[in-house]
Write an enzyme that holds these catalytic residues in place. Structure first.
Site, PDB file in Angstrom:
ATOM      1  N   ASP A 185       0.841  -1.019   0.022  1.00  0.00           N
ATOM      2  CA  ASP A 185      -0.107   0.016  -0.027  1.00  0.00           C
ATOM      3  C   ASP A 185       0.638   1.205   0.084  1.00  0.00           C
ATOM      4  O   ASP A 185       1.690   1.376   0.816  1.00  0.00           O
ATOM      5  CB  ASP A 185      -1.027   0.182   1.043  1.00  0.00           C
ATOM      6  CG  ASP A 185      -2.004   1.035   1.243  1.00  0.00           C
ATOM      7  OD1 ASP A 185      -1.870   2.255   0.659  1.00  0.00           O
ATOM      8  OD2 ASP A 185      -3.191   0.552   1.425  1.00  0.00           O
TER       9      ASP A 185
ATOM     10  N   SER B 105      -7.051   4.340  -1.066  1.00  0.00           N
ATOM     11  CA  SER B 105      -7.040   2.810  -1.186  1.00  0.00           C
ATOM     12  C   SER B 105      -8.187   2.015  -1.608  1.00  0.00           C
ATOM     13  O   SER B 105      -8.185   0.839  -2.031  1.00  0.00           O
ATOM     14  CB  SER B 105      -6.397   2.337   0.301  1.00  0.00           C
ATOM     15  OG  SER B 105      -5.033   2.822   0.479  1.00  0.00           O
TER      16      SER B 105
ATOM     17  N   HIS C 214      -9.762  -2.943   7.152  1.00  0.00           N
ATOM     18  CA  HIS C 214      -9.272  -1.754   6.358  1.00  0.00           C
ATOM     19  C   HIS C 214      -9.538  -1.803   4.889  1.00  0.00           C
ATOM     20  O   HIS C 214     -10.105  -2.739   4.422  1.00  0.00           O
ATOM     21  CB  HIS C 214      -7.687  -1.659   6.605  1.00  0.00           C
ATOM     22  CG  HIS C 214      -7.454  -0.128   6.588  1.00  0.00           C
ATOM     23  ND1 HIS C 214      -6.743   0.523   5.736  1.00  0.00           N
ATOM     24  CD2 HIS C 214      -7.620   0.753   7.621  1.00  0.00           C
ATOM     25  CE1 HIS C 214      -6.246   1.598   5.926  1.00  0.00           C
ATOM     26  NE2 HIS C 214      -6.941   1.832   7.047  1.00  0.00           N
TER      27      HIS C 214
ATOM     28  N   THR D 223      -8.051  -1.767   1.808  1.00  0.00           N
ATOM     29  CA  THR D 223      -7.772  -3.013   0.826  1.00  0.00           C
ATOM     30  C   THR D 223      -8.230  -4.168   1.134  1.00  0.00           C
ATOM     31  O   THR D 223      -8.788  -4.665  -0.007  1.00  0.00           O
ATOM     32  CB  THR D 223      -6.339  -2.851   0.941  1.00  0.00           C
ATOM     33  OG1 THR D 223      -5.736  -1.522   0.397  1.00  0.00           O
ATOM     34  CG2 THR D 223      -5.736  -3.720  -0.225  1.00  0.00           C
TER      35      THR D 223
ATOM     36  N   GLU E 230      -1.201  -7.929   2.156  1.00  0.00           N
ATOM     37  CA  GLU E 230      -1.001  -6.672   1.995  1.00  0.00           C
ATOM     38  C   GLU E 230      -0.130  -6.040   3.030  1.00  0.00           C
ATOM     39  O   GLU E 230      -0.189  -6.348   4.319  1.00  0.00           O
ATOM     40  CB  GLU E 230      -2.218  -5.527   2.216  1.00  0.00           C
ATOM     41  CG  GLU E 230      -2.178  -4.230   1.885  1.00  0.00           C
ATOM     42  CD  GLU E 230      -3.311  -3.151   2.368  1.00  0.00           C
ATOM     43  OE1 GLU E 230      -3.456  -2.295   1.599  1.00  0.00           O
ATOM     44  OE2 GLU E 230      -3.693  -3.464   3.426  1.00  0.00           O
TER      45      GLU E 230
ATOM     46  N   HIS F 193       2.486   8.614   4.663  1.00  0.00           N
ATOM     47  CA  HIS F 193       1.481   9.722   5.282  1.00  0.00           C
ATOM     48  C   HIS F 193       2.388  10.518   6.270  1.00  0.00           C
ATOM     49  O   HIS F 193       2.050  11.853   6.515  1.00  0.00           O
ATOM     50  CB  HIS F 193       0.130   9.222   5.865  1.00  0.00           C
ATOM     51  CG  HIS F 193      -0.532   8.727   4.546  1.00  0.00           C
ATOM     52  ND1 HIS F 193      -1.209   9.630   3.765  1.00  0.00           N
ATOM     53  CD2 HIS F 193      -1.117   7.545   4.164  1.00  0.00           C
ATOM     54  CE1 HIS F 193      -2.087   9.177   3.123  1.00  0.00           C
ATOM     55  NE2 HIS F 193      -2.097   7.888   3.454  1.00  0.00           N
TER      56      HIS F 193
ATOM     57  N   ASP G 169      -1.482  -0.141  -4.883  1.00  0.00           N
ATOM     58  CA  ASP G 169      -2.643   0.620  -5.107  1.00  0.00           C
ATOM     59  C   ASP G 169      -2.523   2.021  -5.678  1.00  0.00           C
ATOM     60  O   ASP G 169      -3.146   2.718  -6.386  1.00  0.00           O
ATOM     61  CB  ASP G 169      -3.550   0.767  -4.037  1.00  0.00           C
ATOM     62  CG  ASP G 169      -3.125   0.921  -2.583  1.00  0.00           C
ATOM     63  OD1 ASP G 169      -2.088   1.410  -2.670  1.00  0.00           O
ATOM     64  OD2 ASP G 169      -3.763   0.778  -1.689  1.00  0.00           O
TER      65      ASP G 169
END
Length: 358
Positions: free
Chosen positions: A39, A80, A131, A133, A247, A256, A294
């Site tokens: 991710d 995502s 979450h 994904t 993932e 982030h 993604d």
């Protein structure tokens, strides 16, 4: 040799070639497909595995590489949820959508499609199992934030194995439902304390953290690799084959946060898991391994340190996602289909095509 005979030989040769090609293509279909998603993992994140790794990067083991365009249906920059829905259902949708189209109508997922063919399915994540994904592969909700609804969708889904965090969405819920017991009622062995070391005779639900799993810097250890190999062992029991989503969720979170150390630690953990999966696939011979992202997060770049071209540091341009294309790596039966440049929805189309058992 006469002209007619030459033509007959040519036609016969062409027929043999076409038959051989068709047979070869049929034989080149995998029994199992493992999709590994980093991710927020762009090319610079992948490149960090070359410079911050004590061992050779496992990304170097791939020969087939493509590029995926990641925009969602309404935005140039995806999130995502929309990105995973493209993988899971083969459609472009709006940011925040989980398994639904722009009209908020359910879109069939690859898990739903192949479960009808008795193919086993599983997922392993370092986020919560509800979450964005992972949710896109089994849930249909208008918002990725509808965690309790998504958890209920997981209980009702065809998933045979899952591991990650998210315990708080399965117990002490606002609707007072005990989803852990609901999972047991549906034939799952439920584990909430430690990752089991042995394959269960039942389906497995492994939920080991209240929300996301700990960071690598918080001693998560080999959870991602060990859970992935446990999933492979469990799903491999199915004679019709399996699909597994893995993932590395927190590469995105490091991006982030604009935290190079966080990002790189998660990326190297993912790299190690990729290596274990490639080792299995090499021995198994019937498994296609796909590694992609993604989207890219953070505008991450590998820059020189104070003008020193022998020192590499991570720098960022944003705390959000970017619109850059992301790499797609493939190895195993059918890998040739992943070369080139294409929309992220094409990954779903190829997987569905390769799982066609006709």
């Amino acid at each position: 040799m006469s002209k007619n005979r030459i033509q007959m030989v040519a036609v016969f040769t062409l027929a043999i070639f076409c038959t051989t090609l068709a047979f070869s293509q049929q034989e080149n279909k995998p029994k199992n497909i493992i999709l590994l998603v980093g991710d927020g993992m762009g090319l610079s994140q992948i490149s960090s595995s070359l410079y911050f790794n004590e061992k050779p990067s496992n990304f170097l083991r791939f020969n087939t590489v493509g590029l995926s365009m990641t925009s969602s249906s309404k935005e140039l920059i995806t999130d995502s949820a929309a990105g995973a829905t493209a993988f899971a259902s083969g459609i472009k949708t709006y940011n925040g959508a989980v398994g639904v189209n722009e009209a908020m109508e359910p879109a069939e997922t690859i898990v739903e499609h192949i479960s009808n063919k008795n193919i086993a399915t599983g997922l392993v994540v370092t986020s919560s199992v509800v979450h964005a994904t992972p949710a896109a592969f089994y849930s249909h909700q208008e918002s990725r934030r509808m965690y309790e609804e998504i958890a209920l969708d997981l209980v009702k889904s065809d998933i045979d194995f899952f591991a990650g965090g998210g315990l708080k969405y399965f117990k002490n819920r606002t609707d007072n439902l005990n989803l852990l017991q609901a999972l047991r009622d549906r034939g799952f062995e439920v584990e909430t304390n430690v990752l089991p070391k042995k394959i269960s005779e039942k389906k497995q639900a492994i939920i080991l953290a209240p929300d996301g799993m700990p960071k690598m810097s918080e001693n998560r250890g080999n959870f991602l690799t060990n859970a992935t190999m446990l999933a492979i062992g469990q799903l491999s029991k199915n004679k019709e084959g399996f699909f597994l989503l893995v993932e590395s969720s927190q590469i995105d979170w490091g991006g982030h946060a604009n935290d190079t150390e966080y990002l790189v630690n998660e990326l190297l953990d993912f790299d190690k898991t990729i290596g274990a999966v490639l080792d299995f696939a090499k021995t198994n011979g019937e498994t296609l391994v796909i590694v992609t992202a993604d989207h890219e997060t953070g505008g991450f770049s590998l820059s020189n340190e104070n003008g020193d071209y022998n020192k590499v540091i991570g720098t960022f341009t944003t705390k959000g996602h970017t619109a850059t294309m992301v790499p797609v790596f493939a190895q195993g039966p059918g890998e040739h289909l992943f070369g080139g440049i294409y929309q992220n929805t094409e990954i779903h189309s190829i997987i569905e095509k390769l799982f066609k058992r006709d």
